[in-house]
Scaffold this motif. Structure first.
Motif, PDB file in Angstrom:
ATOM      1  N   SER A 132      -7.997  23.014  12.221  1.00 36.33           N
ATOM      2  CA  SER A 132      -7.098  23.712  13.582  1.00 36.33           C
ATOM      3  C   SER A 132      -7.665  25.560  13.186  1.00 36.33           C
ATOM      4  CB  SER A 132      -5.848  23.162  13.501  1.00 36.33           C
ATOM      5  OG  SER A 132      -5.488  23.523  14.748  1.00 36.33           O
ATOM      6  N   PHE A 133      -8.046  25.543  14.284  1.00 38.27           N
ATOM      7  CA  PHE A 133      -8.578  27.181  14.924  1.00 38.27           C
ATOM      8  C   PHE A 133      -7.855  27.111  15.528  1.00 38.27           C
ATOM      9  CE2 PHE A 133     -10.922  26.687  11.188  1.00 38.27           C
ATOM     10  CZ  PHE A 133     -11.414  25.809  11.029  1.00 38.27           C
ATOM     11  N   TYR A 134      -6.729  28.159  15.687  1.00 31.20           N
ATOM     12  CA  TYR A 134      -5.779  29.206  16.729  1.00 31.20           C
ATOM     13  C   TYR A 134      -6.058  30.840  16.712  1.00 31.20           C
ATOM     14  CZ  TYR A 134      -2.135  31.214  19.468  1.00 31.20           C
ATOM     15  OH  TYR A 134      -1.841  31.461  20.630  1.00 31.20           O
ATOM     16  N   ARG A 135      -6.597  30.921  18.004  1.00 31.55           N
ATOM     17  CA  ARG A 135      -7.227  31.795  18.779  1.00 31.55           C
ATOM     18  C   ARG A 135      -6.225  32.513  19.742  1.00 31.55           C
ATOM     19  NH1 ARG A 135      -8.184  31.232  14.164  1.00 31.55           N
ATOM     20  NH2 ARG A 135     -10.257  30.892  13.125  1.00 31.55           N
ATOM     21  N   ASP A 136      -6.014  33.277  19.658  1.00 27.67           N
ATOM     22  CA  ASP A 136      -4.768  34.059  20.414  1.00 27.67           C
ATOM     23  C   ASP A 136      -5.205  35.383  21.240  1.00 27.67           C
ATOM     24  OD1 ASP A 136      -1.117  34.732  20.925  1.00 27.67           O
ATOM     25  OD2 ASP A 136      -2.901  35.123  22.374  1.00 27.67           O
ATOM     26  N   ARG A 137      -5.589  35.591  22.579  1.00 26.40           N
ATOM     27  CA  ARG A 137      -6.277  35.909  23.232  1.00 26.40           C
ATOM     28  C   ARG A 137      -5.621  38.097  22.665  1.00 26.40           C
ATOM     29  NH1 ARG A 137      -7.719  36.988  30.276  1.00 26.40           N
ATOM     30  NH2 ARG A 137      -8.393  39.409  29.824  1.00 26.40           N
ATOM     31  N   TYR A 138      -4.229  37.656  22.725  1.00 21.93           N
ATOM     32  CA  TYR A 138      -3.914  39.683  22.958  1.00 21.93           C
ATOM     33  C   TYR A 138      -3.167  38.927  21.087  1.00 21.93           C
ATOM     34  CZ  TYR A 138      -3.803  38.602  27.615  1.00 21.93           C
ATOM     35  OH  TYR A 138      -4.098  39.130  28.903  1.00 21.93           O
ATOM     36  N   THR A 139      -3.075  40.180  20.512  1.00 27.13           N
ATOM     37  CA  THR A 139      -2.441  40.452  18.989  1.00 27.13           C
ATOM     38  C   THR A 139      -0.999  40.533  19.525  1.00 27.13           C
ATOM     39  OG1 THR A 139      -4.472  40.866  18.075  1.00 27.13           O
ATOM     40  CG2 THR A 139      -2.637  41.463  16.991  1.00 27.13           C
ATOM     41  N   ASP A 181      -5.575  29.843  11.318  1.00 25.01           N
ATOM     42  CA  ASP A 181      -6.782  29.105  10.401  1.00 25.01           C
ATOM     43  C   ASP A 181      -6.082  27.550  10.105  1.00 25.01           C
ATOM     44  OD1 ASP A 181      -9.587  31.034   9.843  1.00 25.01           O
ATOM     45  OD2 ASP A 181      -9.109  29.867  11.656  1.00 25.01           O
ATOM     46  N   TRP A 182      -6.312  26.157   9.758  1.00 25.87           N
ATOM     47  CA  TRP A 182      -5.982  25.254   8.669  1.00 25.87           C
ATOM     48  C   TRP A 182      -6.649  24.473   8.622  1.00 25.87           C
ATOM     49  CZ3 TRP A 182      -4.653  19.730   9.930  1.00 25.87           C
ATOM     50  CH2 TRP A 182      -3.733  19.036   9.269  1.00 25.87           C
ATOM     51  N   HIS A 183      -6.562  24.506   7.329  1.00 24.12           N
ATOM     52  CA  HIS A 183      -8.054  23.362   7.021  1.00 24.12           C
ATOM     53  C   HIS A 183      -7.417  21.940   6.625  1.00 24.12           C
ATOM     54  CE1 HIS A 183     -12.021  26.146   7.678  1.00 24.12           C
ATOM     55  NE2 HIS A 183     -10.938  26.897   7.634  1.00 24.12           N
ATOM     56  N   LEU A 195      -2.523  -1.017  -4.485  1.00 22.91           N
ATOM     57  CA  LEU A 195      -1.892   0.170  -5.480  1.00 22.91           C
ATOM     58  C   LEU A 195      -2.637   1.268  -4.308  1.00 22.91           C
ATOM     59  CD1 LEU A 195      -0.492   2.483  -7.329  1.00 22.91           C
ATOM     60  CD2 LEU A 195      -3.069   1.842  -8.754  1.00 22.91           C
ATOM     61  N   SER A 196      -1.654   2.555  -3.785  1.00 22.99           N
ATOM     62  CA  SER A 196      -2.109   3.444  -3.459  1.00 22.99           C
ATOM     63  C   SER A 196      -1.456   4.846  -3.153  1.00 22.99           C
ATOM     64  CB  SER A 196      -1.628   3.274  -1.821  1.00 22.99           C
ATOM     65  OG  SER A 196      -2.586   2.370  -0.854  1.00 22.99           O
ATOM     66  N   ILE A 197      -3.496   5.713  -3.958  1.00 23.02           N
ATOM     67  CA  ILE A 197      -3.037   6.811  -3.663  1.00 23.02           C
ATOM     68  C   ILE A 197      -3.333   7.520  -2.918  1.00 23.02           C
ATOM     69  CG2 ILE A 197      -3.544   8.282  -5.879  1.00 23.02           C
ATOM     70  CD1 ILE A 197      -3.203   6.441  -8.160  1.00 23.02           C
ATOM     71  N   THR A 198      -2.324   8.712  -2.349  1.00 21.83           N
ATOM     72  CA  THR A 198      -3.376   9.336  -1.433  1.00 21.83           C
ATOM     73  C   THR A 198      -3.183  11.506  -2.136  1.00 21.83           C
ATOM     74  OG1 THR A 198      -2.725   8.570   0.082  1.00 21.83           O
ATOM     75  CG2 THR A 198      -2.778  10.330   0.905  1.00 21.83           C
ATOM     76  N   ALA A 199      -4.138  11.848  -2.532  1.00 23.19           N
ATOM     77  CA  ALA A 199      -4.016  13.393  -2.185  1.00 23.19           C
ATOM     78  C   ALA A 199      -4.411  14.033  -1.219  1.00 23.19           C
ATOM     79  CB  ALA A 199      -4.890  13.528  -3.693  1.00 23.19           C
ATOM     80  N   SER A 200      -4.135  14.591  -0.720  1.00 23.90           N
ATOM     81  CA  SER A 200      -4.520  16.021   0.344  1.00 23.90           C
ATOM     82  C   SER A 200      -4.148  17.400  -0.108  1.00 23.90           C
ATOM     83  CB  SER A 200      -3.437  15.547   1.096  1.00 23.90           C
ATOM     84  OG  SER A 200      -3.553  16.368   2.055  1.00 23.90           O
ATOM     85  N   GLY A 201      -5.161  18.245   0.083  1.00 27.27           N
ATOM     86  CA  GLY A 201      -4.451  19.872   0.531  1.00 27.27           C
ATOM     87  C   GLY A 201      -5.024  20.763   0.838  1.00 27.27           C
ATOM     88  N   GLY A 202      -4.128  21.346   1.671  1.00 24.47           N
ATOM     89  CA  GLY A 202      -4.676  22.684   3.219  1.00 24.47           C
ATOM     90  C   GLY A 202      -4.353  23.510   2.717  1.00 24.47           C
ATOM     91  N   ARG A 203      -4.567  24.056   3.791  1.00 29.61           N
ATOM     92  CA  ARG A 203      -4.465  25.699   3.614  1.00 29.61           C
ATOM     93  C   ARG A 203      -4.042  26.284   4.862  1.00 29.61           C
ATOM     94  NH1 ARG A 203      -8.611  28.937   0.488  1.00 29.61           N
ATOM     95  NH2 ARG A 203      -6.893  28.224  -1.409  1.00 29.61           N
TER      96      ARG A 203
END
Lengths: 350, 852, 224
Positions: B303-310, B344-346, B362-370
């Motif tokens: 997800s990528f957020y862009r704002d016109r103004y700072t 930004d989010w990945h 048996l379920s295993i979920t692994a997730s990593g983000g930034r």
């Protein structure tokens, strides 16, 4: 030119190009059907070359469902079912399952249609009044819920339904058909049991649905979003059945501006949006749990101005109009309350 | 063997997958699962009504869901036309709507933009090719320029699907806005000609506010999406989605120039208007595998957020005055806000599920983000000249005026310890779940979960130009009114207390749960779940917060005409020692040269306060749902839900209880005829307590010391009561269909308070005497009566006429806006939003439905 | 008045005029939730004198193209009479017969014939080809097993208790083969406008001549 116009033209171009994709894919599939061995593993009498197009992969493994309630039954074929269930079949014909199953059945006659979901029909055809001889998905069908869900999951396992087993809806004895009804096109999308996703959830969760009628709410009653935007009713890694890993990540899907991370964070915001907001509907502005300033005063008792008790005298028509109680109260000054990226924003003033 | 033809385009397909934007996703990933509008929230599902022939030739009536709810009636088969191999059907519904009454009201227009005139109520067109299961469909509806959606889908059943959509969604925030500034919607708000910034009088500004005409403020979201999903093999599927959403508009926001309440004709509280002009691109894509033994999912979301103004700036109308006699305040004219930073989010996710013996999984979920943002930082202040206070009566900076500062040292990015934010949070999640079904009646479940958020950077507020720490408080105004409170810590003035560091909120949570479900007999299922959760936040009042809970559930279908579900949860939350002030390290207190003030460091807060997210509490939660089936064509559902929280806190949130009950009766006597009536009652009560200090420089954080004493205590209860009721009717009179509905909501909130003495109050002179007392705010009410009626008249085999009317009457009273009808500007306070208003509005519409 | 409001008023006026024209009556006889048929068998006996000319004095017809009525379901008989009356088919001999029957008379007749002893049938064998189709249907052609609605013993006693079906679906056992064949042909070509005919008509169309021959003869034989 508005950006929308530009995007629309781009989309038209893309869509135009995208229409070539199926043509390309189709040619490849034809060639594939000729060059590779038959991939239909469901029965022995594979009809190679029965159709130039072949069976779509999603329906390739469709087979007669297993019904423990009718152990000796054999498949009878769609035509026999339709003989008595003509009206049901007419409604069914215009649904997505029918489109796919009929096409697959044309390409490979061993792929059943009705009996993919309802199990072998010979025992039911002989004694239709006896419950359980055919897999039924309605109340009083006589088919155990486990059999119903297992049959649907035979094709629909994985993806959003990966966590069905052990999920709260499964534990409460719900069947797939408590929410879905693929026998007719009741809803525009999703093969729901009612006219929309929201109406379907509201069958049981009417109180939550009614909260959306309150003064501040997200646009669910207006049809702009559905319960399914935030929740995965089939099971998820979170307790409230959210589609993402956490409450905040769910909210950021539409409110990405709140993600930050900000230079100066507001701890309850980062921990969970639900510390201050209630997601389904509120009588306060902007989905707050409690009116300002009292919302903030649950955590803030710092010296000077946060911890004074306000009375109606602090309101705009009171003896002492006070900015801490009027209008948007605390957040009139602490406006960047979700976090500030300003170097002068530790208290969210900038 | 040569690579089969099908596999050769795979790299390209992967590339497309990576680039494609989030279109509509499924119930597992993404938003945009529903596109409709207020004209028809069902997106055309009910346009054709019910098939008069019913559900089956074999029996009358309809069926019920396994729980017992009646299914809706099947719609009639669409009229189809054949074009070669393709079969098409569709409907085009166009007409006109007109609104009347208070049709400019923000509550009436929330999330819809009627804009009377021609409307495209629905264009739904479908084409199918039975031979191979290909299909294409288009659906669109346009109420107005800002309220419309278009979508196109094509694909082949069981093979692939491509979907594109375009939608505009309006959100009207207020229709009573009177912004005094020019440039609303841009990032620079200026006062009109004739009103000097920093030099206008309250009377002049009040006149300006009164003369400003009321206008609306709102935000429109324009979203475009594209996505596809494809079966690569019967086991493997791939999906990719991309969406781009732009938001345009403006909303009431804020603007601080220090308090006005203690200092008449001083300070500034400005509700400015923030411009909204941003875009968010959301991407998601992945592969899924569903086999007989294994299931897997690999997914990426971005997800990528862009704002016109700072940032945006605004002009301050008023002049400030110093508290100290003989001094002079710097003339400040401009305030600023940093807008939300581009971020930004990945996120990558992998999930594996394997079938186990004993019919288990048996379920295993692994997730990593930034999550990261590196937006350019705005300077600490947006002033010119000087800010602060000239103690000697003039505005010359120098040792004689230690609390007067040159803007040139602070209004530039050079005044920052770094130029860009460079903030990042890394998230990770590991979740494992096992379910075993050793017998047909027994299910055992267990799960473990661990998640973390790691902050990767800290910001230090240090000015390299001056060697000072801290920031400029409230656009320079605080220090311009009160000497020494600019927010700046100088080594030569080492007792100033100010924030100098950001607060990293690293955390990790570990959860474990076990449970069992047992089918006792054919009709009853009992379940129990024990869960434990340990939340370990950094730099919060508690380092460890533990939750233990037990949940019991019961499903009963003993009676043919009744399905019962009951769930009860008891939760207890506790933790380690509560440290009322772990924040010293973010303040100048932690600097090496800091010297405590003579009276000691003022208490950060009262040590008896418990912040409710980490406080100890016990919770009881009860959920009852019953579905009665008194007759074949009737259902009565009832539910009761309660959630009772008791916090172990002397001050802060003490309790939060909610209770709701609903009952609904539904009757479907014949296809095309149905009636339903519902009533719901919902009540919530939040109890809290706080304490006002007697000495705002006191250093003792405990009650009974030199800062907080018992007579400063106060308590407040906020009680909300909601009544919802409604009737929905539909009936077919021959071929004419009538539907009518009435919906009613009455929400009433009361905030009661009591206090130990007038010392607890913001304004002690608003009460009589100096003993304990209490009172209540005026009720906050919202009442809506909504009545709609519609007629569907077939004129011809393919043409029908629809006439409908929606009448709504809303009454609202929000005590925050009492007095705003008279003026939006009182002394140095200027408000833009006049608050919500009641309305009486009507919508009438005529549509022509043509079958295509 | 704005232009929109004017347009709306014209359309509304037009709609209200069109409403009665748009109304169309659907004359489907919906048997799916038909209440049970009750009649006075004694009164029915008195009125049945005319019927015996074709259907026999004890409800067992001599001519094979006329059906046996003895032991037939009362509900079935009643609704059959109603459909004869509604159809008003000039070619059918029954049209004239039902013309002077009122509703009570039809119920009474139905009750009377239902009370009679059903035909014994000729001797048949379980191995007749019709038995297989009757019991198992013909999946290849899409013919469901007749026993599903008409009962394993062709007396329309369906397995589990299902009130509506048990009342409405006719007893077939011991019925004349010729009559049954004619009836199936009627259903295939011009079925009555009832909800049950919507089920039987497509089945009748699916059955080929050989199957009809086999089934009807087996039913006449009365073998279990």
């Amino acid at each position: 030119m508005r950006s929308t116009d530009a995007i629309r033209r781009l989309l038209a171009l893309v869509l135009g190009c995208a229409t070539l994709v199926p043509a390309l894919a189709q040619q490849s599939r034809d060639e594939l059907a000729k060059s590779l061995p038959p991939t239909n593993l469901t029965s022995d009498d594979v009809q190679v070359g029965a159709s130039m197009i072949g069976v779509a992969p999603g329906f390739a493994n469709a087979k007669v469902a297993d019904n423990p309630g009718a152990p000796g039954a054999t498949a009878v074929g769609e035509r026999t079912c339709i003989a008595c269930h003509r009206l049901e079949s007419e409604h069914f014909t215009h649904t997505f399952h029918a489109l796919g199953l009929h096409a697959a059945s044309k390409a490979d006659a061993s792929i059943p249609v009705c009996e993919t979901c309802h199990g072998p029909g010979s025992a039911h055809a002989k004694d239709p009044g006896a419950k359980g001889l055919i897999i039924g998905y309605t109340k009083d069908s006589g088919t155990p819920i486990e059999t119903q869900t297992k049959t649907c999951l035979a094709c629909h396992a994985g993806g959003p339904r990966d966590r069905w087993l052990g999920s709260v809806h499964q534990r409460n004895g719900l069947s797939c058909t408590d929410c879905h009804n693929p026998m007719a096109k009741f809803s525009a999308e999703g093969l729901m049991a009612r006219a929309s996703i929201n109406d379907t959830c509201a069958q049981c969760h009417r109180d939550v649905r009614l909260q959306f009628n309150r003064r501040s709410h997200m646009p669910l009653p207006e049809g702009q979003m559905s319960c399914d935007d935030c929740h995965n009713p089939h099971g998820s890694v979170t307790n409230p059945l959210l589609k993402t890993n956490s409450v905040n990540e769910t909210c950021y899907q539409c409110h990405a501006e709140k993600r930050g991370p900000f230079l100066f964070e507001h701890a309850p915001v980062r921990e969970s949006c639900l510390n201050c907001h209630t997601p389904h509907g509120s009588n306060q502005q902007t989905l707050l749990v409690t009116p300002l300033p009292f919302l903030c005063q649950q955590c803030h008792s710092g010296l000077r101005h946060p911890n004074d008790l306000h009375t109606p005298g602090s309101l705009g028509n009171g003896a002492h109009p006070d900015e801490r109680a009027m209008g948007r109260a605390c957040v009139t000054c602490h406006a960047n309350i979700h976090g500030s990226n300003a170097p002068s924003g530790p208290k969210f003033h900038e | 063997m040569r690579t089969p033809r099908l596999l050769r385009p795979l790299p390209l397909a992967a590339a497309i997958a990576a680039v494609a934007a989030n279109a509509r996703a499924d119930s597992g990933v993404g938003v945009d699962t529903w596109r409709a509008n207020k004209l028809d929230p069902t997106a055309g599902a009910t346009v054709e009504g019910c098939d008069a022939r019913g559900t089956s030739w074999l029996e009358a009536g309809g069926h019920r869901t396994p729980t017992g709810n009646l299914y809706a009636c099947p719609p009639p088969s669409p009229a189809t036309a054949d074009h070669g191999a393709w079969t098409t059907s569709g409907i085009l519904s166009v007409g006109a709507v007109a609104t009347g009454g208070d049709d400019g009201n923000a509550l009436w227009n929330r999330y819809v933009d009627w804009d009377g005139g021609i409307v495209l109520a629905l264009l739904a067109f479908e084409a199918e090719r039975a031979a191979d299961g290909s299909y294409a469909s288009v659906r669109a509806s346009r109420i107005s320029d800002d309220d419309e959606y278009y979508q196109a889908v094509f694909g082949r059943a069981g093979s692939y699907k491509v979907q594109a959509f375009l939608r505009d969604m309006p959100n009207l925030v207020t229709n009573t806005a009177k912004p005094i500034w020019n440039g609303v919607g841009t990032n620079h708000l200026t006062l009109p000609a004739g009103y000097a910034a920093g030099a206008s009088t309250p009377d002049a500004i009040a006149g300006l506010s009164a003369a400003t005409p009321e206008r609306t403020l709102g935000v429109t979201r324009e979203k475009q999406g594209l996505g596809f999903s494809v079966y690569l093999t019967p086991q493997w599927t791939a999906y990719a989605n991309a969406t781009d959403e732009q938001r345009h508009g403006a909303r009431p926001f804020g603007g601080p120039f220090f308090f006005n309440f203690p200092f008449p004709d001083n300070g500034g509280v400005l509700e400015t208007v923030k411009p909204i002009d941003d875009s968010t691109v959301n991407l998601s894509g992945g592969f899924r595998y569903a086999g007989t033994t294994w299931r897997m999912e690999f997914g990426y979301s971005g997800s990528f957020y862009r704002d016109r103004y700072t940032r945006y700036t605004y002009e301050m109308p008023f002049a400030l005055a110093p508290l100290v006699p003989g001094a002079v305040s710097a003339p400040l004219t401009t305030g600023q806000f940093a807008t939300e930073p581009d971020n930004d989010w990945h996120n990558l996710k992998a999930a594996f599920t394997r079938k186990l013996p004993l019919n288990g999984e048996l379920s295993i979920t692994a997730s990593g983000g930034r999550m990261s943002q590196d937006d350019t930082l705005i300077p600490p202040v947006a002033c010119a000249g000087v800010f602060g206070i000239g103690l000697d009566g003039n505005l010359q900076t120098g040792p004689q005026n230690p609390y007067l500062y040159d803007c040139a040292n602070w209004n530039t990015p050079d005044a920052l310890s770094r130029r860009s934010a460079d903030m990042r949070i890394d998230t990770s999640l590991l979740d494992a779940r096992m379910v075993l079904q050793p017998g047909a009646d027994l299910t055992l479940r267990g799960g473990l979960r661990h998640e973390r958020e790691d902050y990767r950077n800290v910001y230090l507020a240090y000015n390299p130009l001056t060697g000072q720490y801290g920031y400029v408080s409230e656009n320079g105004s605080q220090g311009s009114v009160v000497p020494g409170e600019s927010g700046i810590w100088d080594p030569t003035d080492p007792s100033a207390i100010t924030r100098i560091r950001s607060l990293p909120l690293d955390m990790q949570t570990t959860e474990a749960n076990i449970g069992a479900d047992w089918k006792v007999g054919a009709r009853d299922t009992l379940g129990a779940t024990l869960a434990f959760s340990r939340y370990e936040p950094n730099h919060r009042e508690r380092g460890t917060v533990d939750d233990g809970s037990i949940k019991l559930s019961w499903t009963n279908r003993a009676l043919d005409w009744l399905t019962l579900r009951a769930n009860y949860t008891y939760l207890h939350q506790d933790g380690d020692r509560y440290d009322y002030d772990p924040y010293d390290f973010t303040y100048s207190i932690s600097l090496p040269g800091f010297v405590a003030p003579p009276n000691g460091v003022p208490a950060h807060t009262v040590d008896a306060l418990r912040k409710y997210d980490v406080a100890s509490r016990s919770e009881h939660k009860l959920d009852l749902m019953a579905t009665f089936m008194p007759r074949d064509d009737m259902t009565v559902s009832a539910s009761l839900r309660g959630d009772f929280n008791d916090y172990d806190a002397d001050l802060g949130r003490k309790g939060y209880d909610t209770l709701g009950a609903t009952v609904q009766w539904e009757w479907q006597p014949a296809p095309g005829s149905n009636a339903s009536v519902y009533y719901a009652y919902d009540r919530s009560k939040l109890r809290m307590a706080n304490i006002n200090e007697i000495n705002d420089g006191g250093s003792n954080p405990s009650i009974g010391g030199n800062t907080y004493v018992d007579i400063g205590r106060w308590w407040a209860d906020d009680t909300q009561r909601n009544h919802n009721a409604g009737v929905v009717l539909a009936h077919a009179f021959g071929r004419v269909r009538l539907d009518a509905s009435w919906n009613y909501l009455h929400a009433r909130g009361t905030t009661d308070y009591r206090f130990a003495s007038p010392l607890a109050l913001a304004w002690a002179d608003t009460v009589i005497g100096d003993g304990a007392g209490g009172g209540a705010f005026p009720a906050m009410t919202y009442r809506v009566n909504s009545f709609s009626v519609g007629l569907h008249i077939p004129l011809h085999e393919r043409v029908a006429l629809r006439v409908f009317d929606l009448y709504e009457r809303g009454r609202i009273s929000d005590w925050h806006y009492l007095g705003f009808a008279t003026t939006h500007a009182i002394d140095h306070r200027v408000y833009t939003d006049g608050g919500p208003q009641g309305y009486d509005a009507n919508l009438v519409g005529v549509l022509l439905d043509v079958r295509l | 008045m704005t232009a929109i409001e004017r347009v709306i008023r014209i359309l509304l006026g037009g709609a209200l005029l069109a409403a009665p024209l748009a109304h169309a009556s659907d004359d489907l006889i919906d048997l799916r939730d038909a209440p049970p048929v009750r009649g006075d068998a004694v009164a029915g006996k008195a009125k049945a004198a005319v019927c015996s000319a074709c259907h026999g004095p004890l409800g067992v017809a001599v001519v094979p193209t006329f059906p046996n009525l003895a032991g037939q379901k009362a509900d079935y008989l009643y609704w059959r009479l109603v459909t004869f009356k509604r159809a008003g088919d000039a070619d059918s001999p029954m049209t004239a017969q039902v013309a002077h029957l009122d509703d009570a008379a039809m119920r009474d007749l139905a009750a009377w014939f239902a009370s009679l002893e059903p035909a014994a049938g000729t001797n048949g064998a379980a191995g007749m080809p019709g038995a297989t189709i009757y019991r198992d249907g013909d999946p290849a052609r899409g013919v469901p097993p007749c026993q599903g609605c008409h009962g394993l013993d062709a007396r329309a006693r369906v397995g589990a208790d299902d009130a509506a079906r048990a009342r409405l679906y006719p007893v077939l056992r011991g019925q004349h083969a010729a009559y049954l064949a004619d009836r199936l042909e009627d259903l295939a070509t011009h079925p009555p406008h009832t909800s049950t005919a919507h089920v039987m008509a497509p089945i009748a169309r699916t059955l080929d001549a050989a199957s009809i021959e086999a089934i009807t003869h087996w039913l006449e034989a009365g073998a279990p």
